[in-house]
Design a protein around this motif. Structure first.
Motif, PDB file in Angstrom:
ATOM      1  N   ALA A   1       0.433 -29.201  12.992  1.00 20.86           N
ATOM      2  CA  ALA A   1       0.551 -29.692  14.593  1.00 20.86           C
ATOM      3  C   ALA A   1      -0.284 -31.174  14.858  1.00 20.86           C
ATOM      4  O   ALA A   1       0.478 -31.681  15.845  1.00 20.86           O
ATOM      5  N   LYS A   2      -1.108 -31.425  14.233  1.00 26.29           N
ATOM      6  CA  LYS A   2      -1.531 -32.716  14.257  1.00 26.29           C
ATOM      7  C   LYS A   2      -0.701 -34.042  13.731  1.00 26.29           C
ATOM      8  O   LYS A   2      -0.689 -34.896  14.193  1.00 26.29           O
ATOM      9  N   ALA A   3       0.121 -33.303  12.673  1.00 27.66           N
ATOM     10  CA  ALA A   3       1.100 -34.403  12.325  1.00 27.66           C
ATOM     11  C   ALA A   3       2.417 -34.675  13.042  1.00 27.66           C
ATOM     12  O   ALA A   3       3.248 -35.420  12.755  1.00 27.66           O
ATOM     13  N   LEU A   4       2.644 -33.872  14.057  1.00 34.69           N
ATOM     14  CA  LEU A   4       3.731 -33.716  14.881  1.00 34.69           C
ATOM     15  C   LEU A   4       4.263 -35.105  15.515  1.00 34.69           C
ATOM     16  O   LEU A   4       5.381 -35.629  15.545  1.00 34.69           O
ATOM     17  N   PRO A   5       3.414 -35.881  16.219  1.00 38.30           N
ATOM     18  CA  PRO A   5       3.534 -37.089  16.637  1.00 38.30           C
ATOM     19  C   PRO A   5       3.775 -38.011  15.587  1.00 38.30           C
ATOM     20  O   PRO A   5       4.840 -39.079  15.865  1.00 38.30           O
ATOM     21  N   GLY A   6       3.288 -38.065  14.371  1.00 41.15           N
ATOM     22  CA  GLY A   6       3.787 -38.936  13.325  1.00 41.15           C
ATOM     23  C   GLY A   6       5.292 -38.543  12.690  1.00 41.15           C
ATOM     24  O   GLY A   6       6.161 -39.451  12.782  1.00 41.15           O
ATOM     25  N   ILE A   7       5.677 -37.336  12.900  1.00 43.78           N
ATOM     26  CA  ILE A   7       6.985 -36.928  12.640  1.00 43.78           C
ATOM     27  C   ILE A   7       7.988 -37.592  13.484  1.00 43.78           C
ATOM     28  O   ILE A   7       9.002 -38.014  13.139  1.00 43.78           O
TER      29      ILE A   7
ATOM     30  N   VAL B   1       3.508 -38.683   6.617  1.00 40.63           N
ATOM     31  CA  VAL B   1       2.746 -38.158   7.925  1.00 40.63           C
ATOM     32  C   VAL B   1       1.474 -37.407   7.378  1.00 40.63           C
ATOM     33  O   VAL B   1       0.833 -36.476   7.867  1.00 40.63           O
ATOM     34  N   GLY B   2       1.104 -37.443   6.001  1.00 40.02           N
ATOM     35  CA  GLY B   2      -0.054 -36.764   5.338  1.00 40.02           C
ATOM     36  C   GLY B   2       0.226 -35.519   4.665  1.00 40.02           C
ATOM     37  O   GLY B   2      -0.860 -34.622   4.609  1.00 40.02           O
ATOM     38  N   LEU B   3       1.334 -35.044   4.630  1.00 39.66           N
ATOM     39  CA  LEU B   3       1.572 -33.538   3.851  1.00 39.66           C
ATOM     40  C   LEU B   3       2.392 -33.911   2.801  1.00 39.66           C
ATOM     41  O   LEU B   3       3.655 -33.009   2.732  1.00 39.66           O
ATOM     42  N   ALA B   4       1.866 -34.676   2.020  1.00 33.82           N
ATOM     43  CA  ALA B   4       2.867 -35.056   0.701  1.00 33.82           C
ATOM     44  C   ALA B   4       2.972 -33.896  -0.257  1.00 33.82           C
ATOM     45  O   ALA B   4       4.091 -33.743  -0.940  1.00 33.82           O
ATOM     46  N   ARG B   5       1.935 -32.809  -0.242  1.00 34.18           N
ATOM     47  CA  ARG B   5       2.174 -31.775  -1.189  1.00 34.18           C
ATOM     48  C   ARG B   5       3.066 -30.657  -0.376  1.00 34.18           C
ATOM     49  O   ARG B   5       2.991 -29.449  -1.089  1.00 34.18           O
ATOM     50  N   ALA B   6       3.335 -30.807   0.787  1.00 28.17           N
ATOM     51  CA  ALA B   6       4.034 -29.650   1.399  1.00 28.17           C
ATOM     52  C   ALA B   6       5.588 -29.555   1.056  1.00 28.17           C
ATOM     53  O   ALA B   6       5.971 -30.774   0.224  1.00 28.17           O
ATOM     54  N   GLN B   7       6.231 -28.403   0.922  1.00 29.59           N
ATOM     55  CA  GLN B   7       7.686 -28.448   0.649  1.00 29.59           C
ATOM     56  C   GLN B   7       8.355 -27.962   1.726  1.00 29.59           C
ATOM     57  O   GLN B   7       7.947 -26.987   2.498  1.00 29.59           O
ATOM     58  N   ILE B   8       9.592 -28.525   1.879  1.00 29.05           N
ATOM     59  CA  ILE B   8      10.536 -28.119   2.800  1.00 29.05           C
ATOM     60  C   ILE B   8      11.869 -27.457   2.201  1.00 29.05           C
ATOM     61  O   ILE B   8      12.412 -27.923   1.074  1.00 29.05           O
TER      62      ILE B   8
END
Length: 678
Positions: free
Chosen positions: A192-198, A158-165
């Protein structure tokens, strides 16, 4: 040989037959499968050793080769560091150290020989250490396939590769995971923009995924996932009934449930101990979205509390609320009555705020509705308890307010919305679409609380819900009117992370009417009655329109007067006893058909016209129409041969004399009751 097994999805697998001699082969195959992922680091170590021996044979003692190999080592290490920017910082550093160590040993081996000095010892010790470090990393990474690796794969898609969970908090039908975005390159808006992809990646509805940003950080927040829609099963109101019958309006109004099963709660009064402000409420939703049932949920909760009164304006002639009529202190439906109700509320507000201030209440609270026996809340200068009657909370409800706004103008509710909260009053406005052509931004913002049902498009959703709630994942246009009762609640007292979580109000069926009638009868007997302060202020403005308002007597027998006949009562009036019903009627005499009132065409003198005008104002007051304008005198003007400009001049003259008072609407005047003028 083997036998075949077919699983529930239709896939067939061969299984070894015990005792066939294939056990040893299977053991070796299992070990090879487990070892294969760990072999690449060891193959790399062996390859570096072979390359060092071959390079020494080719370039031993060559100064040019030394320069080239050194530059190649630096370039390879830099390329490794650059290529690892999309991975975690630990993997990037580990890769760079491995490449730097291997290329440095290879350069020394090529120039001096792999067996020279300490190179052989470095190879025999450092090589296995590096290989084992990658084996350990692989083991730790693959030991929990549902952990970081899976999370990273989801975020990469979803385009957030460098984010950490972070560590997820798992609750019944709810997963909450902290999210840390990459500093300098990602913001909460990206999530917020990536929520539909998630939602697509997890195969859940769009409304099942929400993001709650940290108000103190632009790169931190919580990702909330609700995998199962618990709102699909409708709940009938009569199955549970009111939440706190006989309680206080300060107790929460329970309207339904959220999608995780938590109660959908609303508060109208403020609470200084809880840090909650009082609020008004705006209810909106398209036709068929369940807005009517939502309004009934709110009203039945209010009308089961003991310290509140309600006024209602409903242009639909109480179509939905008729079973509750006995509970309202004042209910109107005609446009003229709604107009005077608005003017009455304007006058009631300062009277109530004056009482609250005199009794040392900074805002309305439950103790204000009771008799004032506490010296802390007294209006006596000497500090003794005053014993004044209490001041109940006051709800003013405008149903289908689009009609009222169309008649009264955009500014009709502005002063009410801005001042009523401090007077212990709550304004509830219900309509289908609070767009700019129906309601001003000032009024909409002053209402505060929002109960938003399904809407036709995202533009309509923007009229109801704040941008932050929409960015967090709220999307009422996804339902439209296909899921009646689904809603979002934005109001003080509810945690902000709940704003973007959908809820569902309870469903009212035909079988609920009897219970609604019971609620209304209970309130008529046991609920609060209007206080002297509010009653006096209302009578001062509305006059007979309020003092002679319709009341439903719940204790009256359920019979009709037309059906009650006294057998001893004569069926003929005494004055008509001498008339023979068989006798023919006498013929008409000359002039007998002349009208009783002759049209003389007489135009009144100015003095007579003023007297007629005063009588007309009195007739309007008697009829309960307390707000008038030139258009209300059109038939009267035709009857008395007077012009509309003449009426306008008389209206202004009456205002100067104190008989009328101007309203917020141009050309509309409020009649002051005769008693007030006297």
């Amino acid at each position: 040989m083997g036998r075949k097994v077919t699983d529930q999805d239709g896939r067939t697998y061969p299984l070894p037959i015990p005792g066939s001699g294939a056990g040893g082969s299977n053991t070796r195959s299992y070990l090879m499968r487990r070892l294969q992922p760990h072999l690449p680091p060891w193959i790399g170590v062996a390859g570096v050793g072979v390359a060092g021996a071959l390079g020494n044979w080719r370039w031993e003692g060559s100064a040019g080769a030394g320069v080239g190999l050194t530059l190649a080592s630096v370039a390879l290490t830099g390329a490794t560091w650059w290529a690892g920017k999309t991975t975690s910082s630990q993997r990037r550093l580990h890769s760079a150290i491995t490449v730097a160590a291997g290329s440095a040993w290879l350069t020394g081996a090529c120039l001096a020989g792999p067996m020279t000095g300490a190179l052989d010892d470095l190879y025999l010790i450092g090589g296995p250490v590096l290989a084992l470090s990658w084996n350990v990393r692989l083991t730790l990474r693959t030991s929990d396939p549902a952990g970081e690796n899976a999370d990273k794969g989801l975020l990469e898609r979803v385009g957030l590769a460098r984010a950490q969970i972070g560590a997820a908090k798992v609750e019944p039908n709810r997963v909450t995971a902290p999210l840390l975005l990459d500093a300098g390159t990602q913001t909460n808006d990206d999530v917020a923009k990536a929520l539909p992809g998630i939602a697509s990646a997890l195969d859940v509805p769009r409304t099942a995924v929400r993001y709650q940003p940290d108000p103190d950080s632009e790169r931190r927040g919580e990702l909330v996932i609700v995998p199962r829609d618990m709102l699909a099963d409708t709940v009938r109101w009569e199955e549970e009934g009111p939440a706190f019958p006989g309680g206080s309006i300060t107790d929460p109004l329970i309207l339904g449930v959220y999608d995780d099963g938590a109660p959908l709660a609303l508060w109208l009064p403020g609470d200084k101990k809880q840090g909650r402000n009082a609020t008004h409420l705006l209810i909106a939703g398209m036709t068929g979205s369940g807005k009517g049932d939502g309004a009934l949920n709110v009203q039945t909760e209010i009308l089961t509390r003991k310290d509140v009164i309600m006024w209602l304006s409903d242009p639909k002639e109480f179509q939905d609320f008729r079973p509750l009529l006995p509970a309202y202190d004042w209910a109107v439906s005609a446009p003229a009555d709604t107009e005077i109700m608005v003017e009455t509320v304007k006058a009631v507000i300062p009277a109530r705020t004056k009482w609250l201030g005199a009794h040392k209440y900074r805002q309305w609270e439950a103790s204000a509705a009771r008799e004032q026996t506490d010296p802390t809340h007294t209006c006596h200068d000497d500090g003794t308890a005053c014993g004044c009657p209490g001041l109940p909370f006051h709800v003013v409800w405008f149903e289908e307010a689009g009609v009222s706004l169309g008649l009264l103008g955009d500014d009709a509710f502005n002063s009410i919305a801005n001042l009523a909260r401090s007077a212990g009053m709550a304004l509830v406005v219900s309509l289908q679409r609070p767009s700019h052509d129906q309601m001003s931004t000032t009024t909409r913002d002053a209402l505060g609380g929002r109960l938003c049902f399904g809407v036709p498009n995202a533009t309509a959703a923007g009229f109801m819900l704040p941008d932050t709630v929409l960015d967090a994942g709220a999307a009422p246009e996804r339902w439209a009117n296909r899921r009646p009762g689904y809603c979002y609640l934005v109001t003080p007292g509810v945690p902000e992370e709940r704003y973007a979580e959908p809820g569902r109000t309870r469903w009212f069926t035909d079988t609920s009417i009897s219970l609604m009638e019971t609620v209304a009868q209970w309130f008529a007997r046991n609920g609060a009655t209007v206080d002297p302060v509010t009653e006096k202020a209302a009578a001062t403005v509305a006059g007979r329109a309020y003092t002679e308002r319709r009341h439903v007597d719940v204790d009256a027998p359920n019979t009709e007067d037309d059906d009650m006949i006294d057998d001893n009562e004569p069926l003929v009036d005494a004055d008509d006893e001498h008339i023979d019903p068989e006798q023919e009627l006498p013929e008409l005499q000359d002039g007998a058909d002349a009208p009783l009132v002759q049209e003389t065409g007489h135009k009144p003198t100015p003095e007579e016209a003023r007297e007629l005008f005063a009588q007309a104002l009195q007739e309007f007051e008697t009829a309960g129409q307390m707000v008038v304008g030139p258009k209300d005198f059109m038939d009267w003007c035709d009857r008395h041969q007077l012009s509309r400009p003449w009426v306008s001049a008389r209206l202004k003259e009456a205002a100067e004399q104190g008989r009328l008072e101007p309203t917020n609407q141009t050309g509309r005047w409020r009649i002051k009751p005769s008693l007030t003028v006297a």
